[in-house]
Design a protein around this motif. Structure first.
Motif, PDB file in Angstrom:
ATOM      1  N   VAL A 177     119.367  89.334 -15.433  1.00  0.00           N
ATOM      2  CA  VAL A 177     120.422  89.590 -14.563  1.00  0.00           C
ATOM      3  C   VAL A 177     119.819  89.888 -13.008  1.00  0.00           C
ATOM      4  O   VAL A 177     120.253  89.679 -11.835  1.00  0.00           O
ATOM      5  CB  VAL A 177     121.432  90.503 -14.759  1.00  0.00           C
ATOM      6  N   LEU A 178     118.902  90.980 -13.053  1.00  0.00           N
ATOM      7  CA  LEU A 178     118.336  91.699 -11.936  1.00  0.00           C
ATOM      8  C   LEU A 178     117.596  90.244 -11.114  1.00  0.00           C
ATOM      9  O   LEU A 178     117.566  90.183  -9.835  1.00  0.00           O
ATOM     10  CB  LEU A 178     117.397  92.646 -12.107  1.00  0.00           C
ATOM     11  N   ARG A 179     116.788  89.566 -11.661  1.00  0.00           N
ATOM     12  CA  ARG A 179     116.107  88.550 -11.137  1.00  0.00           C
ATOM     13  C   ARG A 179     117.120  87.527 -10.430  1.00  0.00           C
ATOM     14  O   ARG A 179     117.077  86.848  -9.212  1.00  0.00           O
ATOM     15  CB  ARG A 179     115.263  87.619 -11.985  1.00  0.00           C
ATOM     16  N   ILE A 180     118.416  87.250 -11.089  1.00  0.00           N
ATOM     17  CA  ILE A 180     119.017  86.428 -10.349  1.00  0.00           C
ATOM     18  C   ILE A 180     119.782  87.087  -9.483  1.00  0.00           C
ATOM     19  O   ILE A 180     119.936  86.285  -8.308  1.00  0.00           O
ATOM     20  CB  ILE A 180     120.321  86.151 -11.462  1.00  0.00           C
ATOM     21  N   GLU A 206     118.036  81.365 -15.738  1.00  0.00           N
ATOM     22  CA  GLU A 206     118.537  82.341 -14.739  1.00  0.00           C
ATOM     23  C   GLU A 206     119.108  81.536 -13.514  1.00  0.00           C
ATOM     24  O   GLU A 206     120.041  81.565 -12.769  1.00  0.00           O
ATOM     25  CB  GLU A 206     117.568  83.506 -14.370  1.00  0.00           C
ATOM     26  N   ALA A 207     118.264  80.260 -13.071  1.00  0.00           N
ATOM     27  CA  ALA A 207     118.476  79.554 -12.059  1.00  0.00           C
ATOM     28  C   ALA A 207     119.630  78.718 -12.298  1.00  0.00           C
ATOM     29  O   ALA A 207     120.336  78.282 -11.307  1.00  0.00           O
ATOM     30  CB  ALA A 207     117.228  78.753 -11.505  1.00  0.00           C
ATOM     31  N   ARG A 208     119.890  78.332 -13.425  1.00  0.00           N
ATOM     32  CA  ARG A 208     120.967  77.540 -13.764  1.00  0.00           C
ATOM     33  C   ARG A 208     122.133  78.156 -13.770  1.00  0.00           C
ATOM     34  O   ARG A 208     123.189  77.563 -13.394  1.00  0.00           O
ATOM     35  CB  ARG A 208     120.664  76.661 -15.015  1.00  0.00           C
ATOM     36  N   PHE A 209     122.178  79.501 -14.302  1.00  0.00           N
ATOM     37  CA  PHE A 209     123.337  80.228 -14.106  1.00  0.00           C
ATOM     38  C   PHE A 209     123.580  80.627 -12.667  1.00  0.00           C
ATOM     39  O   PHE A 209     124.702  80.615 -12.267  1.00  0.00           O
ATOM     40  CB  PHE A 209     123.312  81.538 -14.909  1.00  0.00           C
ATOM     41  N   ALA A 210     122.558  80.749 -11.994  1.00  0.00           N
ATOM     42  CA  ALA A 210     122.978  81.003 -10.464  1.00  0.00           C
ATOM     43  C   ALA A 210     123.581  80.082  -9.848  1.00  0.00           C
ATOM     44  O   ALA A 210     124.564  79.961  -9.014  1.00  0.00           O
ATOM     45  CB  ALA A 210     121.586  81.564  -9.746  1.00  0.00           C
TER      46      ALA A 210
END
Length: 208
Positions: A67-70, A135-139
């Motif tokens: 989550v932090l990276r997102i 992470e990118a797909r959820f973002a």
């Protein structure tokens, strides 16, 4: 060859970046706020978008998430709009060169930072754009969901203003399902309800 900066010069570059990105507050979007009904700015979008990531992370198709990276992706992703402007999701003409314009902007804006941070921010921006990681797909899922939600809460303001129809909303935002099928299912019902309420035009009937 890397150049070792003094702590004073490093701080100077970081403050220069922080000063520059204040300009994001002046970039206005097509969506409007639910209360005052003024145009939303891109900094407000980034804040709301980041909060969505924290609240909705449990609905990602992939677990666990970094989550932090997102959140880092989310907070820097739209900084390119300082140079490139906000490209409306249904403006096919300006979308044609959107990535190219934003890539140039990313190079300039992130380049204000010390080299190590510039590389990190650019890698995060590229990761978001490529949608190759969970992470990118959820973002992306949350980024696409946010304006749909605001449109539904403001009687389809931007959709109606630009003549957007139900089929175009579904086609534009189908990537939401790649990050969260749960959020996409909710979005589809929300969009259908907007059509039923007269806030979003249905798909045009084909000519006989």
């Amino acid at each position: 060859m890397s150049i070792l900066l003094s702590s004073a010069e490093r701080l100077r570059q970081q403050i220069a970046f922080i000063t520059e990105v204040d300009k994001l507050k002046e970039i206005f979007r097509q969506t409007i706020l639910t209360q005052s009904r003024r145009a939303e700015n891109s900094a407000e979008h980034s804040w709301h978008f980041a909060l969505m990531i924290i609240v909705l992370a449990e609905h990602s198709n992939h677990q666990p998430l970094d989550v932090l990276r997102i959140l880092k992706m989310v907070l820097i992703h739209d900084l390119v709009e300082i140079d490139a402007g906000d490209t409306f999701a249904y403006d096919t003409k300006n979308m044609a060169d959107q990535h190219a314009r934003e890539s140039v902007a990313a190079t300039r804006i992130f380049g204000l930072l010390p080299a190590d941070q510039a590389r990190e921010f650019r890698a995060l921006w590229d990761e978001f754009e490529e949608r190759a990681t969970p992470e990118a797909r959820f973002a992306t899922a949350c980024d696409r969901f946010h304006p749909m939600l605001l449109n539904c809460l403001t009687q389809g303001h931007a959709w109606q203003r630009h003549g957007v129809t139900h089929d175009r909303v579904l086609a534009r935002n189908a990537h939401v399902a790649d990050g969260s099928t749960t959020i996409w299912e909710y979005a589809v019902k929300m969009i259908d309800d907007a059509v039923g309420a007269g806030h979003l035009a249905p798909k045009p009937e084909a000519n006989p």
